[in-house]
Design a protein around this motif. Sequence first.
Motif, mmCIF file in Angstrom:
data_model
loop_
_atom_site.group_PDB
_atom_site.id
_atom_site.type_symbol
_atom_site.label_atom_id
_atom_site.label_comp_id
_atom_site.label_asym_id
_atom_site.label_seq_id
_atom_site.Cartn_x
_atom_site.Cartn_y
_atom_site.Cartn_z
ATOM 1 N N ASP A 1 0.829 -1.208 0.000
ATOM 2 C CA ASP A 1 0.000 0.000 0.000
ATOM 3 C C ASP A 1 0.866 1.261 0.000
ATOM 4 O OD1 ASP A 1 -2.652 1.383 0.396
ATOM 5 O OD2 ASP A 1 -1.621 2.023 2.232
ATOM 6 N N LEU A 2 1.954 1.246 0.786
ATOM 7 C CA LEU A 2 2.832 2.415 0.831
ATOM 8 C C LEU A 2 3.525 2.637 -0.516
ATOM 9 C CD1 LEU A 2 4.455 1.948 4.369
ATOM 10 C CD2 LEU A 2 2.619 3.515 3.716
ATOM 11 N N LEU A 3 3.981 1.554 -1.133
ATOM 12 C CA LEU A 3 4.623 1.693 -2.441
ATOM 13 C C LEU A 3 3.638 2.194 -3.491
ATOM 14 C CD1 LEU A 3 6.872 -1.514 -2.516
ATOM 15 C CD2 LEU A 3 7.588 0.852 -2.126
ATOM 16 N N LYS A 4 2.374 1.800 -3.362
ATOM 17 C CA LYS A 4 1.360 2.288 -4.295
ATOM 18 C C LYS A 4 1.151 3.786 -4.119
ATOM 19 C CE LYS A 4 -3.402 1.440 -5.777
ATOM 20 N NZ LYS A 4 -4.629 0.619 -5.546
ATOM 21 N N ARG A 5 1.146 4.259 -2.879
ATOM 22 C CA ARG A 5 0.999 5.700 -2.634
ATOM 23 C C ARG A 5 2.212 6.469 -3.166
ATOM 24 N NH1 ARG A 5 -0.156 5.774 3.668
ATOM 25 N NH2 ARG A 5 -0.081 8.053 3.337
ATOM 26 N N LEU A 6 3.396 5.901 -3.001
ATOM 27 C CA LEU A 6 4.592 6.552 -3.537
ATOM 28 C C LEU A 6 4.582 6.560 -5.063
ATOM 29 C CD1 LEU A 6 7.274 5.129 -1.077
ATOM 30 C CD2 LEU A 6 6.520 7.504 -1.248
ATOM 31 N N ASP A 7 4.048 5.496 -5.663
ATOM 32 C CA ASP A 7 3.915 5.484 -7.122
ATOM 33 C C ASP A 7 2.967 6.581 -7.593
ATOM 34 O OD1 ASP A 7 5.660 3.401 -7.364
ATOM 35 O OD2 ASP A 7 4.106 1.843 -7.437
ATOM 36 N N GLY A 8 1.935 6.859 -6.795
ATOM 37 C CA GLY A 8 1.035 7.953 -7.149
ATOM 38 C C GLY A 8 1.745 9.296 -7.137
ATOM 39 N N ILE A 9 2.623 9.500 -6.145
ATOM 40 C CA ILE A 9 3.404 10.746 -6.103
ATOM 41 C C ILE A 9 4.343 10.819 -7.303
ATOM 42 C CG2 ILE A 9 5.138 12.013 -4.780
ATOM 43 C CD1 ILE A 9 3.886 10.892 -2.239
ATOM 44 N N ALA A 10 4.963 9.687 -7.648
ATOM 45 C CA ALA A 10 5.858 9.673 -8.809
ATOM 46 C C ALA A 10 5.097 9.973 -10.093
ATOM 47 C CB ALA A 10 6.555 8.318 -8.899
ATOM 48 N N THR A 11 3.865 9.487 -10.194
ATOM 49 C CA THR A 11 3.056 9.767 -11.389
ATOM 50 C C THR A 11 2.749 11.253 -11.503
ATOM 51 O OG1 THR A 11 2.071 7.563 -11.245
ATOM 52 C CG2 THR A 11 0.906 9.214 -12.565
ATOM 53 N N ILE A 12 2.437 11.885 -10.383
ATOM 54 C CA ILE A 12 2.161 13.327 -10.407
ATOM 55 C C ILE A 12 3.418 14.100 -10.802
ATOM 56 C CG2 ILE A 12 1.441 15.293 -9.011
ATOM 57 C CD1 ILE A 12 -0.230 13.386 -7.333
ATOM 58 N N LEU A 13 4.575 13.673 -10.304
ATOM 59 C CA LEU A 13 5.826 14.324 -10.695
ATOM 60 C C LEU A 13 6.040 14.231 -12.200
ATOM 61 C CD1 LEU A 13 8.290 13.176 -7.868
ATOM 62 C CD2 LEU A 13 7.376 15.472 -8.222
ATOM 63 N N ALA A 14 5.761 13.064 -12.760
ATOM 64 C CA ALA A 14 5.930 12.900 -14.206
ATOM 65 C C ALA A 14 4.964 13.785 -14.981
ATOM 66 C CB ALA A 14 5.734 11.433 -14.583
ATOM 67 N N GLN A 15 3.733 13.909 -14.498
ATOM 68 C CA GLN A 15 2.759 14.764 -15.172
ATOM 69 C C GLN A 15 3.169 16.233 -15.098
ATOM 70 O OE1 GLN A 15 -0.859 13.740 -13.129
ATOM 71 N NE2 GLN A 15 -1.162 11.832 -14.290
ATOM 72 N N ILE A 16 3.725 16.646 -13.965
ATOM 73 C CA ILE A 16 4.196 18.030 -13.839
ATOM 74 C C ILE A 16 5.354 18.282 -14.793
ATOM 75 C CG2 ILE A 16 5.250 19.687 -12.264
ATOM 76 C CD1 ILE A 16 3.767 18.300 -9.978
ATOM 77 N N ALA A 17 6.291 17.334 -14.858
ATOM 78 C CA ALA A 17 7.443 17.498 -15.748
ATOM 79 C C ALA A 17 7.023 17.504 -17.208
ATOM 80 C CB ALA A 17 8.456 16.384 -15.491
ATOM 81 N N ALA A 18 5.915 16.822 -17.529
ATOM 82 C CA ALA A 18 5.432 16.850 -18.909
ATOM 83 C C ALA A 18 4.899 18.230 -19.278
ATOM 84 C CB ALA A 18 4.343 15.796 -19.096
ATOM 85 N N ARG A 19 4.357 18.957 -18.296
ATOM 86 C CA ARG A 19 3.872 20.316 -18.570
ATOM 87 C C ARG A 19 5.022 21.313 -18.630
ATOM 88 N NH1 ARG A 19 -0.063 18.761 -14.466
ATOM 89 N NH2 ARG A 19 -2.060 18.232 -15.440
ATOM 90 N N ASP A 20 5.981 21.173 -17.741
ATOM 91 C CA ASP A 20 7.153 22.053 -17.713
ATOM 92 C C ASP A 20 8.382 21.170 -17.886
ATOM 93 O OD1 ASP A 20 9.103 23.919 -17.354
ATOM 94 O OD2 ASP A 20 8.456 24.590 -15.371
ATOM 95 N N THR A 21 8.834 21.030 -19.121
ATOM 96 C CA THR A 21 9.921 20.091 -19.409
ATOM 97 C C THR A 21 11.251 20.504 -18.794
ATOM 98 O OG1 THR A 21 10.285 21.255 -21.513
ATOM 99 C CG2 THR A 21 8.858 19.317 -21.554
ATOM 100 N N SER A 22 11.377 21.753 -18.353
ATOM 101 C CA SER A 22 12.628 22.153 -17.705
ATOM 102 C C SER A 22 12.824 21.454 -16.366
ATOM 103 C CB SER A 22 12.655 23.671 -17.508
ATOM 104 O OG SER A 22 11.634 24.086 -16.612
#
Length: 304
Positions: A80-101
């Motif tokens: 469950d904890l790893l799944k929550r951390l994967d959710g944070i990693a997914t949000i980071l990837a989505q943010i980086a897709a909007r601002d590629t810098s």
Amino acid sequence: MATRVRRRPDGQGQNQRKDDPAPLIPVLARRVREVESRVSSKGKASPTNRTKFLVVALLMRSERARVRDDASIPGGTRADLLKRLDGIATILAQIAARDTSLLTLLDANAKPGPAAQQMRRDWLLESGAELAEEDLVIQAPEPPRPVVPPQIAARQVMPQSVPSRALANPFLSPDLGRAQQEYLPGRLAGWDLLSPLYRAFEQGAGGEAASMDLPPKPQIDRFSPPGSQLMVHQSRFLQSVQEGHRTFLLADEPGLGKTAQSVMAASIAGAYPMLAVVPNVVKINWAREVERWTPQRRVTVIHG
């Protein structure tokens, strides 16, 4: 330079929960949502949000490794904890897709500056984590290293053309009071071996000419493509290549077709594929000459 802070007493963390095996995850979830909201509305992350993004990525990576390797966490809780951390990693990837810098901040080797170190320390204290002494120390960034090593910089000199151009600038008043620099002769000026060195290019060991005689001009031009005609010295040169000679020094004056001679000689000798290393200003000219004189060959211009 390093600064230290006092560790908070136990029980003063805002979100400290003794029964939570990963109290840092809610802190990271809130912070990553703040960055996501900012980037979604503005399109670009501000310096503060860039720092938050970096700290979230660093702490998320270290927390994932801790949860994965902690044998005291039950298997179901760990998943469950790893799944929550994967959710944070997914949000980071989505943010980086909007601002590629921000993609460079996801690198595992990204080094946090003093602001990121302080933010990381504050978030860990907010989660109620026990910090080691080294985690309480904020390291100042290393001073930038000089591009040129000191031993080389000490031998650098300013070309005479630089002050000459400065003096020739009509918008600057010339420095007439500067002492006239003494003329320094070249390193090889007056060297008694210069004359023998020059003669070595003209005469061989037996006193004869060091350069060979080129064959006579062929009666029929079998080298130039249709619509083009070679000059006499070019025909004699290519005839020599046809007869098997492979070492030449082309020292003709500009405009006498040295490029055409080179590409045609390589084609006659079968020296393809061929790499020609030339200055940038003549790359396109070489490509045109290859297409003109050896149309059966393909040419590719490489920039860089």
